[in-house]
Structures are given as C-alpha cells and as structure tokens.
Motif scaffolding. Sequence first.
Motif, PDB file in Angstrom:
ATOM      1  N   ARG A  10       5.702  -6.834  -0.508  1.00 21.29           N
ATOM      2  CA  ARG A  10       7.076  -6.320   0.087  1.00 21.29           C
ATOM      3  C   ARG A  10       7.536  -7.280   1.474  1.00 21.29           C
ATOM      4  O   ARG A  10       8.654  -7.379   1.547  1.00 21.29           O
ATOM      5  CB  ARG A  10       6.976  -4.887   0.515  1.00 21.29           C
ATOM      6  CG  ARG A  10       7.063  -3.917  -0.510  1.00 21.29           C
ATOM      7  CD  ARG A  10       6.903  -2.517  -0.040  1.00 21.29           C
ATOM      8  NE  ARG A  10       6.867  -1.664  -1.110  1.00 21.29           N
ATOM      9  CZ  ARG A  10       8.112  -1.014  -1.570  1.00 21.29           C
ATOM     10  NH1 ARG A  10       9.174  -1.481  -1.212  1.00 21.29           N
ATOM     11  NH2 ARG A  10       7.959  -0.375  -2.684  1.00 21.29           N
ATOM     12  N   CYS A  13       8.460 -10.775   0.246  1.00 25.18           N
ATOM     13  CA  CYS A  13       9.674 -11.013  -0.489  1.00 25.18           C
ATOM     14  C   CYS A  13      10.712 -10.332   0.243  1.00 25.18           C
ATOM     15  O   CYS A  13      11.874 -10.212  -0.284  1.00 25.18           O
ATOM     16  CB  CYS A  13       9.379 -10.208  -1.899  1.00 25.18           C
ATOM     17  SG  CYS A  13       8.234 -11.098  -2.962  1.00 25.18           S
ATOM     18  N   ILE A  15      11.423  -7.052   0.954  1.00 23.21           N
ATOM     19  CA  ILE A  15      11.910  -5.849   0.292  1.00 23.21           C
ATOM     20  C   ILE A  15      11.943  -4.796   0.914  1.00 23.21           C
ATOM     21  O   ILE A  15      10.871  -4.323   1.400  1.00 23.21           O
ATOM     22  CB  ILE A  15      10.978  -5.720  -0.959  1.00 23.21           C
ATOM     23  CG1 ILE A  15      10.777  -6.744  -2.005  1.00 23.21           C
ATOM     24  CG2 ILE A  15      11.444  -4.340  -1.784  1.00 23.21           C
ATOM     25  CD1 ILE A  15      10.100  -6.750  -3.256  1.00 23.21           C
ATOM     26  N   ASP A  16      13.219  -4.371   1.381  1.00 19.57           N
ATOM     27  CA  ASP A  16      13.200  -3.193   2.035  1.00 19.57           C
ATOM     28  C   ASP A  16      13.793  -1.775   1.230  1.00 19.57           C
ATOM     29  O   ASP A  16      14.398  -2.108  -0.127  1.00 19.57           O
ATOM     30  CB  ASP A  16      14.237  -3.232   3.267  1.00 19.57           C
ATOM     31  CG  ASP A  16      14.099  -4.314   4.271  1.00 19.57           C
ATOM     32  OD1 ASP A  16      12.710  -4.303   4.744  1.00 19.57           O
ATOM     33  OD2 ASP A  16      14.763  -4.907   4.835  1.00 19.57           O
ATOM     34  N   GLY A  17      13.369  -0.744   1.524  1.00 17.01           N
ATOM     35  CA  GLY A  17      13.709   0.506   0.910  1.00 17.01           C
ATOM     36  C   GLY A  17      13.038   0.858  -0.131  1.00 17.01           C
ATOM     37  O   GLY A  17      11.622   0.735  -0.239  1.00 17.01           O
ATOM     38  N   ASP A  18      13.783   1.103  -1.417  1.00 17.40           N
ATOM     39  CA  ASP A  18      12.992   2.054  -2.189  1.00 17.40           C
ATOM     40  C   ASP A  18      12.930   1.211  -3.596  1.00 17.40           C
ATOM     41  O   ASP A  18      13.573   1.385  -4.566  1.00 17.40           O
ATOM     42  CB  ASP A  18      14.045   3.394  -2.608  1.00 17.40           C
ATOM     43  CG  ASP A  18      13.164   4.340  -3.292  1.00 17.40           C
ATOM     44  OD1 ASP A  18      11.929   4.392  -3.332  1.00 17.40           O
ATOM     45  OD2 ASP A  18      13.771   5.301  -3.991  1.00 17.40           O
ATOM     46  N   TYR A  19      12.049   0.091  -3.675  1.00 19.36           N
ATOM     47  CA  TYR A  19      11.842  -0.561  -4.850  1.00 19.36           C
ATOM     48  C   TYR A  19      10.664  -0.201  -5.373  1.00 19.36           C
ATOM     49  O   TYR A  19       9.500   0.181  -4.960  1.00 19.36           O
ATOM     50  CB  TYR A  19      11.539  -2.138  -4.441  1.00 19.36           C
ATOM     51  CG  TYR A  19      11.883  -2.961  -5.616  1.00 19.36           C
ATOM     52  CD1 TYR A  19      13.319  -3.520  -5.954  1.00 19.36           C
ATOM     53  CD2 TYR A  19      10.868  -3.686  -5.985  1.00 19.36           C
ATOM     54  CE1 TYR A  19      13.193  -4.398  -7.263  1.00 19.36           C
ATOM     55  CE2 TYR A  19      10.933  -4.458  -7.204  1.00 19.36           C
ATOM     56  CZ  TYR A  19      12.172  -4.950  -7.749  1.00 19.36           C
ATOM     57  OH  TYR A  19      12.344  -5.733  -8.823  1.00 19.36           O
ATOM     58  N   ASP A  20      10.671  -0.128  -6.936  1.00 16.30           N
ATOM     59  CA  ASP A  20       9.514   0.571  -7.733  1.00 16.30           C
ATOM     60  C   ASP A  20       8.285  -0.219  -7.587  1.00 16.30           C
ATOM     61  O   ASP A  20       8.269  -1.435  -7.796  1.00 16.30           O
ATOM     62  CB  ASP A  20      10.259   0.312  -9.277  1.00 16.30           C
ATOM     63  CG  ASP A  20       9.300   1.207 -10.080  1.00 16.30           C
ATOM     64  OD1 ASP A  20       8.289   2.036  -9.549  1.00 16.30           O
ATOM     65  OD2 ASP A  20       9.391   1.355 -11.168  1.00 16.30           O
ATOM     66  N   ASP A  21       7.218   0.567  -6.986  1.00 19.61           N
ATOM     67  CA  ASP A  21       6.073  -0.032  -6.902  1.00 19.61           C
ATOM     68  C   ASP A  21       5.453  -0.510  -8.255  1.00 19.61           C
ATOM     69  O   ASP A  21       4.595  -1.370  -8.124  1.00 19.61           O
ATOM     70  CB  ASP A  21       5.089   0.794  -6.050  1.00 19.61           C
ATOM     71  CG  ASP A  21       5.488   0.897  -4.464  1.00 19.61           C
ATOM     72  OD1 ASP A  21       5.976   0.310  -4.177  1.00 19.61           O
ATOM     73  OD2 ASP A  21       4.740   2.069  -4.195  1.00 19.61           O
ATOM     74  N   ILE A  23       6.722  -1.889 -10.766  1.00 18.45           N
ATOM     75  CA  ILE A  23       7.337  -3.279 -11.058  1.00 18.45           C
ATOM     76  C   ILE A  23       6.733  -4.272 -10.217  1.00 18.45           C
ATOM     77  O   ILE A  23       6.309  -5.399 -10.680  1.00 18.45           O
ATOM     78  CB  ILE A  23       8.837  -3.294 -10.877  1.00 18.45           C
ATOM     79  CG1 ILE A  23       9.378  -2.513 -11.822  1.00 18.45           C
ATOM     80  CG2 ILE A  23       9.164  -4.803 -11.033  1.00 18.45           C
ATOM     81  CD1 ILE A  23      10.980  -2.372 -11.792  1.00 18.45           C
ATOM     82  N   LEU A  24       6.300  -3.868  -8.789  1.00 11.00           N
ATOM     83  CA  LEU A  24       5.784  -4.760  -8.236  1.00 11.00           C
ATOM     84  C   LEU A  24       4.247  -5.011  -8.505  1.00 11.00           C
ATOM     85  O   LEU A  24       3.854  -6.211  -8.631  1.00 11.00           O
ATOM     86  CB  LEU A  24       5.782  -4.555  -6.552  1.00 11.00           C
ATOM     87  CG  LEU A  24       6.929  -4.739  -5.877  1.00 11.00           C
ATOM     88  CD1 LEU A  24       7.016  -4.000  -4.331  1.00 11.00           C
ATOM     89  CD2 LEU A  24       7.640  -5.968  -6.060  1.00 11.00           C
TER      90      LEU A  24
END
Length: 99
Positions: A10, A13, A15-21, A23-24
């Motif tokens: 995170r 990259c 990545i802030d907020g609510d990105y699907d774990d 997928i990561l």
Amino acid sequence: MPLLTLEQCRMHCRIDGDYDDAILDDLLAAATDAASAYLRRALFADQAALDLALDQLPQDMAAGGSGPVAPGAPPQPPTNPPPAHANPEEPQKSHALAT
C-alpha cells in the motif's frame, strides 16, 4: 514471510483508502511468482520452509533432481560447457603465464 506485506504494498503503490486486500494479495502472489521464475529459484515463506527444503535436498539430488527450483523455470545450461571447437584428439593448450 512474504517478500512484501500488504502494508508495504500500500505504501509503495501509494494506495490510500478502501482498496480490496484480496486483489492486493493476488497481485503480490503474482509478483512473487514472477520474481521466482525470473531468478529461477524457489522463494520460501519462512525459515522453517527453507530448512525443510534443505533437509530434502540430498534426497532430491540422489533421485536425480537438482534441488528447489522455481516451478515452470526453464532448465539451466551446464555450468561449464565444453568449447564448441574442442577436438578430443587435439592436446589441450595451456595459457599459463611465466613468472
């Protein structure tokens, strides 16, 4: 231990907020597999997994294997192949320097 944690991914990259774990996790697994294939080496999750592979290494070599190698990696060429122009009947030339 994975090469990167989700938190490191995170941050790297941005990545802030609510990105699907999930997928990561999938992307990290794919990146780890790609690195393993590129290096032509197995990557181990932790020291215990490495120790287990090392314990099995002599058994693998006795059975004709070459030890832990990344799945799907192409076979490696011999480490010291003979020169293409080598003639077995011709004596070997020495390239030693006189001192």
